[in-house]
Design a protein around this motif. Structure first.
Motif, PDB file in Angstrom:
ATOM      1  N   PRO A   1       2.100   1.305  -0.019  1.00  4.47           N
ATOM      2  CA  PRO A   1       2.335  -0.095   0.319  1.00  4.47           C
ATOM      3  C   PRO A   1       1.519  -0.543   1.532  1.00  4.47           C
ATOM      4  O   PRO A   1       1.547  -1.708   1.901  1.00  4.47           O
ATOM      5  N   SER A   2       0.773   0.386   2.149  1.00  4.52           N
ATOM      6  CA  SER A   2       0.060   0.056   3.380  1.00  4.52           C
ATOM      7  C   SER A   2      -1.168  -0.802   3.111  1.00  4.52           C
ATOM      8  O   SER A   2      -1.775  -0.747   2.050  1.00  4.52           O
ATOM      9  N   GLY A   3      -1.510  -1.580   4.107  1.00  3.48           N
ATOM     10  CA  GLY A   3      -2.664  -2.456   4.005  1.00  3.48           C
ATOM     11  C   GLY A   3      -3.965  -1.718   4.264  1.00  3.48           C
ATOM     12  O   GLY A   3      -3.982  -0.545   4.626  1.00  3.48           O
ATOM     13  N   THR A   4      -5.059  -2.421   4.074  1.00  5.21           N
ATOM     14  CA  THR A   4      -6.384  -1.850   4.308  1.00  5.21           C
ATOM     15  C   THR A   4      -6.723  -2.005   5.785  1.00  5.21           C
ATOM     16  O   THR A   4      -6.856  -3.115   6.288  1.00  5.21           O
ATOM     17  N   ASP A   5      -6.870  -0.887   6.490  1.00  6.18           N
ATOM     18  CA  ASP A   5      -7.256  -0.930   7.894  1.00  6.18           C
ATOM     19  C   ASP A   5      -8.768  -0.723   8.010  1.00  6.18           C
ATOM     20  O   ASP A   5      -9.481  -0.661   7.009  1.00  6.18           O
ATOM     21  N   SER A   6      -9.266  -0.604   9.216  1.00  4.88           N
ATOM     22  CA  SER A   6     -10.723  -0.501   9.413  1.00  4.88           C
ATOM     23  C   SER A   6     -11.284   0.779   8.783  1.00  4.88           C
ATOM     24  O   SER A   6     -12.404   0.782   8.284  1.00  4.88           O
ATOM     25  N   TRP A   7     -10.513   1.881   8.802  1.00  5.92           N
ATOM     26  CA  TRP A   7     -10.995   3.125   8.202  1.00  5.92           C
ATOM     27  C   TRP A   7     -11.176   2.944   6.701  1.00  5.92           C
ATOM     28  O   TRP A   7     -12.192   3.342   6.138  1.00  5.92           O
ATOM     29  N   HIS A   8     -10.178   2.357   6.025  1.00  6.45           N
ATOM     30  CA  HIS A   8     -10.272   2.120   4.589  1.00  6.45           C
ATOM     31  C   HIS A   8     -11.428   1.166   4.271  1.00  6.45           C
ATOM     32  O   HIS A   8     -12.158   1.363   3.307  1.00  6.45           O
TER      33      HIS A   8
END
Length: 132
Positions: A96-103
């Motif tokens: 359910p997590s969002g897309t962060d800078s790493w992704h």
């Protein structure tokens, strides 16, 4: 680290509940038994997915022969995957997590966000799956 801290907090909250127990050690793979179901959980960022069934047979050997339904669930890949191996179904679950800078930097974008749950019957194994 944050996952362990969350587990520690939830363990503390339910410490006096007679029907809830937790396995809050640092082992990378954990196993539980529910009737005829052997259920393994792991983050899936360690051992190769194809090795997980044999690891289950070795690490949960006391329960292996007792159970006719065996499942391993993991979250590391953040997209849906499912594969049947001899005697074990391995499921990679959505996140359910969002897309962060790493992704974003690594191109891991566009996977559906979801929380998944599974209903198991003590005798018949998995009888339903829920996705939200």
């Amino acid at each position: 680290m944050s996952g362990f801290m969350l587990l520690d907090s939830v363990t503390s909250w339910f410490r006096n509940h007679k029907n809830i127990t937790f396995k809050n050690d640092m082992s990378h793979r954990k196993y539980s038994i529910y009737g005829q179901c052997l259920i393994g959980t792991t983050h899936m960022d360690g051992a190769k997915v194809a090795d997980l069934p044999l690891l289950m047979a070795h690490e949960a050997s006391a329960w292996w022969a007792e159970c006719k339904h065996r499942y391993i669930f993991g979250h590391h890949i953040h997209h849906k995957s499912s594969k049947d191996y001899i005697g074990v179904t391995v499921e990679g679950l959505r996140s359910p997590s969002g897309t962060d800078s790493w992704h974003d930097r690594n191109g891991f974008k566009g996977a559906k966000k979801a929380v998944e749950g599974f209903l198991n019957d003590k005798e018949n194994g998995q009888i339903a799956r829920l996705t939200h």
